[in-house]
Design a protein around this motif. Structure first.
Motif: not given
Length: 253
Positions: A64, A67, A74, A112
């Motif tokens: 996370d 990203c 994600t 995710s």
């Protein structure tokens, strides 16, 4: 520079490497400086498997966090048709003090997460420009006023499982390593805080960071050990699933 619109995992993985410092090709993909922390020795490995982008920071940054630093979600790590095979299985609303929706955290079927903000009648898969708040903030503030303990955990699922027991719990968005100093502490002014770390190094370090940050604002801060099953990466939800009870938790809190 925006990520490529192509659904090719190879192209997107190459773009991620190119967006990082000190990138170089390896036998399995690329090695580069992790954008989620000050990285003088490249610690980010990136590549792909099928239609899935693989990211791993050897220094411990979460996917996370990586990203977010790259202005991705994600969900962007799943390319082509495979992306549609990971539907949203849970959403968690983050609201301000008055209950106004600010953004959502979304959990996919592959465990995710990504975050999104309301955009009219639709959603925008970013939280850029959004005020970040603690999860279940109105409940947290009400419990502080009643002098009830606030349980701080790592994820929204843990919060919900504690709420099911009648306890007040919260977490920050995006999980371990995403608690900025002096950002959430003011919301915990005068609170009696009980910190429940996940059973892994990132989880412990995360709660140590939280404790350091809120120490001067909360009325009391206690980090509780043993709220896990003993298995690596287990957490309070696993502990509850294995038979842990509210009475047991309160007895050691």
């Amino acid at each position: 520079m925006p990520a490529p619109a192509s659904t090719s995992a190879a192209e997107k993985a190459a773009w991620i490497a190119g967006a990082c410092q000190q990138a170089k090709a390896t036998s399995s993909g690329w090695q580069a400086g992790c954008p989620a922390h000050q990285d003088s020795h490249p610690s980010l490995s990136t590549g792909y498997e099928g239609d899935t982008i693989l990211l791993h920071c050897h220094a411990g940054c979460s996917v996370d966090a990586i990203c977010t630093a790259l202005m991705l979600t994600t969900a962007d790590l799943f390319c082509g048709e495979k992306k549609g095979k990971h539907p949203i299985v849970a959403t968690y609303d983050y609201t301000d003090e008055h209950g106004t929706l600010l953004f959502q955290a979304c959990r996919l079927s592959n465990k995710s997460f990504f975050q999104r903000k309301p955009a009219g009648d639709a959603w925008e898969n970013t939280i850029k420009g959004v005020r970040l708040v603690l999860y279940r903030l109105p409940e947290v503030l009400a419990a502080i006023a009643r002098h009830e303990p606030i349980y701080i955990v790592e994820g929204e699922k843990d919060v919900e499982n504690l709420r099911a027991l009648g306890l007040t719990a919260t977490c920050n968005p995006m999980g371990a390593g995403k608690w900025p100093y002096h950002h959430y502490a003011e919301s915990l002014l005068g609170a009696d805080c009980v910190l429940l770390a996940d059973h892994d190094t990132p989880g412990t370090e995360h709660m140590e960071d939280v404790a350091t940050d809120i120490f001067s604002r909360a009325r009391s801060v206690r980090m509780v050990d043993g709220i896990h099953t003993g298995k690596a990466k287990s957490d309070v939800s696993d502990w509850l699933a294995a038979g842990g009870t509210r009475a047991q938790l309160e007895a050691i809190s």
